[in-house]
Design a protein around this motif. Sequence first.
Motif, PDB file in Angstrom:
ATOM      1  N   ASP A   1      17.305  38.127  -8.694  1.00  0.00           N
ATOM      2  CA  ASP A   1      16.108  38.284  -7.863  1.00  0.00           C
ATOM      3  C   ASP A   1      14.840  38.188  -8.706  1.00  0.00           C
ATOM      4  O   ASP A   1      13.870  37.535  -8.312  1.00  0.00           O
ATOM      5  CB  ASP A   1      16.134  39.624  -7.118  1.00  0.00           C
ATOM      6  CG  ASP A   1      17.131  39.655  -5.982  1.00  0.00           C
ATOM      7  OD1 ASP A   1      17.618  38.576  -5.569  1.00  0.00           O
ATOM      8  OD2 ASP A   1      17.426  40.760  -5.484  1.00  0.00           O
TER       9      ASP A   1
ATOM     10  N   ARG B   1      13.811  41.115  -2.328  1.00  0.00           N
ATOM     11  CA  ARG B   1      12.798  40.542  -3.229  1.00  0.00           C
ATOM     12  C   ARG B   1      11.402  40.991  -2.848  1.00  0.00           C
ATOM     13  O   ARG B   1      10.560  41.231  -3.722  1.00  0.00           O
ATOM     14  CB  ARG B   1      12.911  39.020  -3.235  1.00  0.00           C
ATOM     15  CG  ARG B   1      14.177  38.560  -3.906  1.00  0.00           C
ATOM     16  CD  ARG B   1      14.384  37.074  -3.835  1.00  0.00           C
ATOM     17  NE  ARG B   1      15.731  36.750  -4.308  1.00  0.00           N
ATOM     18  CZ  ARG B   1      16.440  35.729  -3.875  1.00  0.00           C
ATOM     19  NH1 ARG B   1      15.949  34.899  -2.965  1.00  0.00           N
ATOM     20  NH2 ARG B   1      17.643  35.522  -4.342  1.00  0.00           N
TER      21      ARG B   1
ATOM     22  N   ALA C   1      18.575  39.312   0.845  1.00  0.00           N
ATOM     23  CA  ALA C   1      17.883  38.876  -0.374  1.00  0.00           C
ATOM     24  C   ALA C   1      16.369  38.792  -0.202  1.00  0.00           C
ATOM     25  O   ALA C   1      15.622  39.276  -1.061  1.00  0.00           O
ATOM     26  CB  ALA C   1      18.441  37.536  -0.836  1.00  0.00           C
TER      27      ALA C   1
END
Length: 97
Positions: free
Chosen positions: A45, A13, A9
């Motif tokens: 996100d 991002r 993640a």
Amino acid sequence: MGTGDPIPALQRRALILDLVRRDGAVRVTRLVEQLGVSDMTVRRDLEVLARSGSPEKVHGGAVATSTAPPGRSPASRPRSTWSRRPRPPWPRRRPAS
């Protein structure tokens, strides 16, 4: 991008933020293709990034904060400035005959 193991993640991002800064805007559908994740993952996100101040979420994607057109998105304005149609007084009464 788009094939192989999922991108963590934080890295995903960071990639999204780089694309927004480079291109000025991104589309959810394009990010789905590039990153190989679901549209909901991209939307989450973008939400996380928007909460930090950049980019600004818009319909279908996000734009760099400095390139967001002023007043284009109702979400970017305080609720009190949204345009509203005046409503007629209810109930309407017919004149007596």
